[in-house]
Each structure stands twice: as structure tokens, then as C-alpha cells.
Motif scaffolding. Structure first.
Motif, PDB file in Angstrom:
ATOM      1  N   ARG A   2       0.850  -1.197   0.000  1.00  9.33           N
ATOM      2  CA  ARG A   2       0.000   0.000   0.000  1.00  9.33           C
ATOM      3  C   ARG A   2       0.888   1.250   0.000  1.00  9.33           C
ATOM      4  N   PHE A   3       1.707   1.336  -1.056  1.00 10.01           N
ATOM      5  CA  PHE A   3       2.674   2.444  -1.115  1.00 10.01           C
ATOM      6  C   PHE A   3       1.973   3.789  -1.274  1.00 10.01           C
ATOM      7  N   VAL A   4       0.802   3.799  -1.903  1.00 11.35           N
ATOM      8  CA  VAL A   4       0.056   5.057  -2.013  1.00 11.35           C
ATOM      9  C   VAL A   4      -0.356   5.539  -0.631  1.00 11.35           C
ATOM     10  N   THR A  35      -1.869   2.694   8.025  1.00 10.50           N
ATOM     11  CA  THR A  35      -0.610   2.251   7.443  1.00 10.50           C
ATOM     12  C   THR A  35       0.577   2.761   8.251  1.00 10.50           C
ATOM     13  N   MET A  36       0.550   4.017   8.651  1.00  7.24           N
ATOM     14  CA  MET A  36       1.658   4.579   9.422  1.00  7.24           C
ATOM     15  C   MET A  36       1.766   3.912  10.792  1.00  7.24           C
ATOM     16  N   ASP A  37       0.638   3.476  11.348  1.00  9.91           N
ATOM     17  CA  ASP A  37       0.680   2.743  12.619  1.00  9.91           C
ATOM     18  C   ASP A  37       1.490   1.457  12.475  1.00  9.91           C
ATOM     19  N   ASP A  89      11.702  -0.637  14.285  1.00 12.71           N
ATOM     20  CA  ASP A  89      12.989  -1.145  14.767  1.00 12.71           C
ATOM     21  C   ASP A  89      13.377  -2.458  14.084  1.00 12.71           C
ATOM     22  N   MET A  90      12.674  -2.818  13.024  1.00 15.09           N
ATOM     23  CA  MET A  90      12.951  -4.063  12.307  1.00 15.09           C
ATOM     24  C   MET A  90      13.014  -3.768  10.807  1.00 15.09           C
ATOM     25  N   VAL A  91      13.372  -4.770  10.025  1.00 16.09           N
ATOM     26  CA  VAL A  91      13.382  -4.608   8.572  1.00 16.09           C
ATOM     27  C   VAL A  91      11.956  -4.418   8.073  1.00 16.09           C
ATOM     28  N   MET A  92      11.787  -3.472   7.137  1.00 13.65           N
ATOM     29  CA  MET A  92      10.468  -3.255   6.536  1.00 13.65           C
ATOM     30  C   MET A  92      10.603  -3.365   5.019  1.00 13.65           C
ATOM     31  N   ASP A  93       9.942  -4.380   4.461  1.00 16.62           N
ATOM     32  CA  ASP A  93      10.033  -4.653   3.026  1.00 16.62           C
ATOM     33  C   ASP A  93       9.145  -3.715   2.220  1.00 16.62           C
ATOM     34  N   GLY A  94       9.599  -3.424   0.990  1.00 18.08           N
ATOM     35  CA  GLY A  94       8.837  -2.563   0.098  1.00 18.08           C
ATOM     36  C   GLY A  94       8.199  -3.303  -1.054  1.00 18.08           C
ATOM     37  N   HIS A  95       7.322  -2.599  -1.725  1.00 18.60           N
ATOM     38  CA  HIS A  95       6.638  -3.079  -2.933  1.00 18.60           C
ATOM     39  C   HIS A  95       6.062  -1.834  -3.593  1.00 18.60           C
ATOM     40  N   ALA A  96       6.832  -1.268  -4.527  1.00 21.77           N
ATOM     41  CA  ALA A  96       6.405   0.005  -5.117  1.00 21.77           C
ATOM     42  C   ALA A  96       6.796   0.075  -6.578  1.00 21.77           C
ATOM     43  N   ILE A 126      10.039   8.151  -4.543  1.00 22.81           N
ATOM     44  CA  ILE A 126      11.027   7.201  -4.040  1.00 22.81           C
ATOM     45  C   ILE A 126      11.647   7.726  -2.749  1.00 22.81           C
ATOM     46  N   GLN A 127      11.988   9.012  -2.747  1.00 23.32           N
ATOM     47  CA  GLN A 127      12.581   9.605  -1.549  1.00 23.32           C
ATOM     48  C   GLN A 127      11.615   9.529  -0.361  1.00 23.32           C
ATOM     49  N   ALA A 128      10.340   9.794  -0.621  1.00 24.31           N
ATOM     50  CA  ALA A 128       9.349   9.764   0.454  1.00 24.31           C
ATOM     51  C   ALA A 128       9.135   8.353   0.978  1.00 24.31           C
ATOM     52  N   TYR A 129       9.108   7.398   0.079  1.00 23.49           N
ATOM     53  CA  TYR A 129       8.908   5.993   0.469  1.00 23.49           C
ATOM     54  C   TYR A 129      10.071   5.522   1.348  1.00 23.49           C
TER      55      TYR A 129
END
Length: 565
Positions: A169-171, A180-182, A189-196, A204-207
Motif C-alpha cells: 500500500r505504497f500510495v 498504514t503509518m501505525d 525497529d525491524m526490517v520493513m520490506d517494500g513493494h512500489a 522514491i525519496q518519500a517511500y
């Protein structure tokens, strides 16, 4: 650590196992060094000159670290975690980072608990990311409903949970949606994977600013380079439906940039393709053929992923690392002649020592649809209709507005334009959406499946309504899977009863049946460059541009709005 392991490292007592005189890939110094590898109690205790209770002559052979798939959905193999890991470990993949958002979308916490339980004692290490996007968008109708930050937080303490799964949910991230921000806050404090896929420039900078650390959706070297420069780790994907490795690596190699922040993943790959081509070792082989230096390719397949995800004691041939090792005759071919996992030689006898029994039988009863008829599949023929066009070897689609065939104001499929249908199967609203599809190619029949990312409603493609309905009803009868229908009859079926996603049977049986069904679909006209089932399963995923189909109708991902027909 046992005292005897230190003594074995010092050479004071024999090691349990010694690989003698092999050419070791040293991922720390990027050298190939000829030496022995000593193993005790499942761990590498030393490199040098050693004696062991058991010795294997590796003269002339290479010794490399076990490979890691940095992002995979076990469910897409259509077998249980046990059967999947049995299959891939023989290809040299000794560890995976799994995102179970498929089964969590269908069955919620019950699905998450199943994956963790079923992957506890298996032949490869299974690390798990907590699904972030259940459902993938607010317009999806899934079985589980919402999987919120408070639901997810309880899994952080699990020893095999590494972080937050792919943030599809990159939008919502870019718009700072509260729910989403919650989730990002909980896993900060952990790895957070992307999908964009397809974002660029300041998006890209904001993501990245939001805390997302990697992306596996790059489809070109240019996209990968822009994200790499922004600090993302790039997961170079080569699966069954999406084959992005060549375009990404050619672009990065031409640019001359470092590959230290790159690793390999399959995302979704059929057992048939794994058997034919390989798993992560196929990525290594292909990367080397494209010009990636051999040790760099193996690092991308092992220590790069281990370091990024914080998987200690994996990804290297070195003292203090787990004895997950590949013995290879040829680095370029990347085909292991022997695999060692935790100090055990991987063979049929060792693999047979693993077993699992399903504890939650409610997972076998998840397909509930209302009574359907051909009128539910009616689509009006207009002067021009919106058409979803498939792109060969890609998950992206094109949005066309074209005149489609038909009579009396009704769209009638032909050889160029098929009919795509999505039927809600969780017993919630009973809706069915339809649209013309171009590039699938099926003739005199239909293909249908309950694997339909990510909400996993039934999706079907065919050239006539009778066969589409036949296939859909058979899926309800067998409680999920793959079905091919023709002339109003079921041609073939693969039952996948675990949440309509995975088989209760053996991997070899699923592989054989899948291969047979793919060939039957090809004989019925399904186009090359389109996987009859995997490509179809992504056509309802409303986070990949440009058009998708849901049970509520055609959805434009670029505008995030439904299109009225």
C-alpha cells in the motif's frame, strides 16, 4: 557453544565432518581459497587443515554457502512449508524469507499461525515477515478482513519473525494514511520490506523516508538504479510470472555500480519451473552468464541477504557459521552435486525424517460462493470497451479502449479478446466482475483458480461463459485450486484445499499435475510469455499498474479508481 566445538576448531579433537581440499568461496575477502572445511555439531568450526570422523574429498570442487531466497510466498508453490523446503533445499536453497500475506488474506491469524507452526521443523530455515497489506487495498474483499497494527504486533517477539512484510500500500504510505503509518511505527525497529512498482523521483525519496528499506518490484535497470541510489536494497526477482533479472542486472552492470545492496528472490515460482531451471541457483547461473563476477553472484545469493535481514550465522563459509554448504563442480552452472544443511548431507533418507500434521482443519473449508448463472457474466458491448491487456513475461498490464466483438449489445469473446471474471469466494458479498482480456489466448475453454492475489477470490479466463461457470463451480466443490474446463466439462483439476492455496499432498505430485495442466492450457491456446495460472493469479492485484479486475469491476491502479463500463 559446546567446548568440544572449540577443541575441534583448534584441531585437538576430530571434527564430525570435514570437507577435504575444496576450493572455498570466501565471501569476506572475495577470494577462492583451497582448504578443508571442518564441521562439528552442525556448525562450521574452522577452515584450514583438519581431520574428521567423516571426511568427504572435495578436490577440484567448490564449496559455497547455502543460498537464501530473500522474498518468497510459500503459498505460491501450492504446497505446505514442509514440502516446499524439501523441494528447494535439494537445489541449494537452505534459507528463505517468507511473506505469508496470501494465506493471511484468506484466513487471518489462523493462516499466520499455520505458517509459523508448519515451518518450525523443516529442512530449510524459514524466516517470516508479518504481512503489512491485508487487504492490499480498501476495495478488496478478502476472507480475513483487516489485519491491523495491533494484530501484527504480537508476532514481533517470535524468534523467526524478521520484520514487516512488503508494504504494497505504497500510495497509503505516501499519503500518510493513519492505519498504514501505525504499522510502520510498530515495526520501525525491524526490517520493513517494500513493494512500489513504477514510483520515481520524490516518491522514491518519500517511500524511503517512511522507513521502507528494500524493493523487489523493479522491472528495469533504470528503476533499480534510481532506487539503489536512494538507499534501497534491491531484490532482483526471477520467478515464474515476473522475470526481471536480466533487465535489472544488465542495467546495473552497464552503470558499473556496486551490487553489495542487491540480492535474489523468486517471489512466486512454480515447482515445475524450479525442477526445470532451479531456484536461487538459477539466479546465480543467469547472473554469471550476464557478466556478474562469480563470487559477487554467490554473495548476492547468500551473505547479502543474510546481512540485510540480520540472519546471524548464515550466508558464509566461515567459522561460527551454520554448516549450510553447497559442493559444486562448476561455479558457472551453480548446480550443487551435494547440499549440506546443519551439517547433514541432504538426501532422501534425511528428508524423510521430517513430518507435519495439519492442526487447524478449518483451513480446509474456505470456498463459499453464491449460485451463479451466465447472466452474472454478462458484459455490455459498447462503442469502445475498456480492455485489460497482458504484457508477456510481466505482471504489468496495459489499459486499452477498443472495439470488442459481440452481438445484440453483448460482448462475445473471440480468439483475440477473451473474458476475464472475478467471483467473490469468501461468503461475503457474492459479487462477480467481468472485463475483456487481451493476450491470454485461450480457445474453446476456461481456466480458473482460487489463487488470485492478494484477496484470493476466484479468477477465471475463458472464451465462453459455460466453461467459465463450469470451472468456477468445480473450484467450490474441491475447495480451491486450479481447474481447466472445455465443452462444459472439467478437463483437469488440482485441488488446493489449505485456504484454497496449498495442497495437502506431496510436492512431486503437485509439480507433476501442474506441469500437465500448463501443457493442456497451452494446447488450448494460452499464449507463450503468459503463465496460464500464475499470470492469471495477478490480474486482480490492485497495486500493480495499470488495470486490474476485482469482483466489483475494472480498477485503474494509476488513478486508484474503478472504471465504469
Amino acid at each position: 557453544m559446546k567446548k568440544s566445538m572449540v577443541r575441534a576448531a583448534k584441531g585437538e579433537v576430530p571434527a564430525d565432518l570435514v570437507l577435504k581440499n575444496g576450493k572455498v568461496l570466501n565471501v569476506f575477502s572475495e577470494e577462492i581459497l583451497t582448504c578443508d572445511v571442518a564441521v562439528a555439531d552442525g556448525w562450521i568450526v574452522g577452515l584450514g587443515s583438519y581431520e574428521g570422523d567423516k571426511e568427504i574429498d572435495c578436490t577440484g570442487k567448490y564449496i559455497a554457502p547455502g543460498l537464501i531466497d530473500a522474498h518468497v510466498h510459500i503459498e505460491s508453490s501450492m504446497v505446505s512449508p514442509l514440502e516446499f523446503t524439501k523441494y528447494i533445499v535439494k537445489k541449494g536453497t537452505t534459507g528463505i524469507v517468507a511473506d505469508p500475506h496470501e494465506i493471511v488474506n484468506v484466513s487471518g491469524k489462523r493462516g499466520m499461525d499455520y505458517i509459523l507452526d508448519a515451518s518450525e521443523h523443516v529442512p530449510a530455515d524459514v524466516y517470516v515477515m508479518v504481512p503489512s497489506s491485508v487487504p492490499a487495498t480498501n476495495i478488496d474483499t478478502n476472507g480475513a478482513g483487516k489485519f491491523l497494527a495491533e494484530d501484527m504486533a504480537e508476532y514481533k517477539s517470535h524468534p523467526r519473525v524478521l520484520g514487516l512484510g512488503e508494504m504494497m500500500r505504497f500510495v497509503d504510505v505516501l499519503n500518510e494514511d493513519r492505519e498504514t503509518m501505525d504499522k510502520l511505527d510498530v515495526f520501525s525497529d525491524m526490517v520493513m520490506d517494500g513493494h512500489a512498482p513504477g514510483i520515481s523521483s520524490k516518491e522514491i525519496q518519500a517511500y524511503r523516508t517512511a522507513g521502507i528499506q528494500d524493493d523487489h518490484e523493479c522491472s528495469s535497470g533504470e528503476e533499480a538504479l534510481e532506487k539503489l541510489r536512494a538507499g534501497f536494497h534491491i531484490l532482483v526477482r526471477e520467478g515464474s510470472g515476473a522475470k526481471n533479472l536480466e533487465s535489472i542486472l544488465e542495467g546495473l552492470l552497464t552503470s558499473g555500480v556496486s551490487l553489495d545492496h542487491c540480492m535474489f528472490c523468486t517471489d512466486d515460482k512454480h515447482l515445475e519451473d524450479i525442477e526445470k531451471d532451479g531456484h536461487i541457483n538459477y539466479c546465480v547461473r543467469k547472473a554469471i552468464a550476464l557478466g556478474v563476477p562469480e563470487i559477487k553472484a554467490y554473495k548476492m545469493a547468500s551473505c547479502n541477504a543474510a546481512r540485510f535481514y540480520g540472519i546471524r550465522h548464515a550466508g558464509a563459509v566461515g567459522a561460527g557459521y551454520r554448516a549450510d554448504l553447497l559442493i559444486l563442480d562448476d561455479l558457472k552452472e551453480a548446480e550443487p552435486s551435494m547440499v549440506i544443511k546443519n551439517g547433514n548431507v541432504v538426501d532422501d533418507a534425511w528428508l524423510s525424517s521430517f513430518g507435519y500434521e495439519l492442526k487447524d482443519e478449518s483451513l480446509l473449508h474456505t470456498v463459499r460462493i453464491r449460485e451463479l448463472s451466465e447472466k452474472d457474466l454478462f458484459l455490455e458491448k459498447k462503442e469502445k470497451n475498456h480492455v485489460l491487456e497482458l504484457v508477456p513475461n510481466e505482471l504489468l498490464t496495459l489499459h486499452r479502449e477498443e472495439e470488442v466483438p459481440g452481438t445484440n449489445g453483448e460482448f462475445i469473446p473471440d480468439q483475440e479478446y477473451g473474458k476475464l471474471a472475478v467471483v467473490e469466494r469468501h461468503g461475503k458479498n457474492g459479487k462477480a466482475g467481468v472485463c475483456p482480456v487481451k493476450g491470454y489466448g485461450i480457445r474453446n475453454g476456461a481456466v480458473a483458480t482460487t489463487i488470485s492475489h492478494d484477496s484470493h477470490n476466484i479468477i477465471a479466463a475463458g472464451d465462453n461463459d459455460r466453461d467459465i461457470l463450469c470451472a468456477v463451480k468445480e473450484l467450490e466443490r474441491i475447495q480451491g485450486g486450479y481447474v481447466i474446463a472445455s465443452d462444459g466439462k472439467v478437463v483437469d483439476a488440482l485441488p488446493l484445499a489449505i485456504s484454497g492455496l496449498m495442497s495437502t499432498g506431496r510436492a512431486e505430485e503437485v509439480q507433476k499435475k501442474t506441469g500437465e495442466m500448463v501443457q493442456k492450457a497451452r494446447q488450448m491456446g494460452v499464449s507463450q510469455g503468459v503463465d496460464p495460472f500464475i499470470t492469471l493469479s495477478f490480474m486482480a492485484l490492485t497495486v500493480i499498474p495499470k488495470l486490474r479486475l476485482t469482483e466489483s469491476g475494472i480498477f485503474d491502479v494509476t488513478t486508484m479508481q474503478f472504471i465504469g463500463e
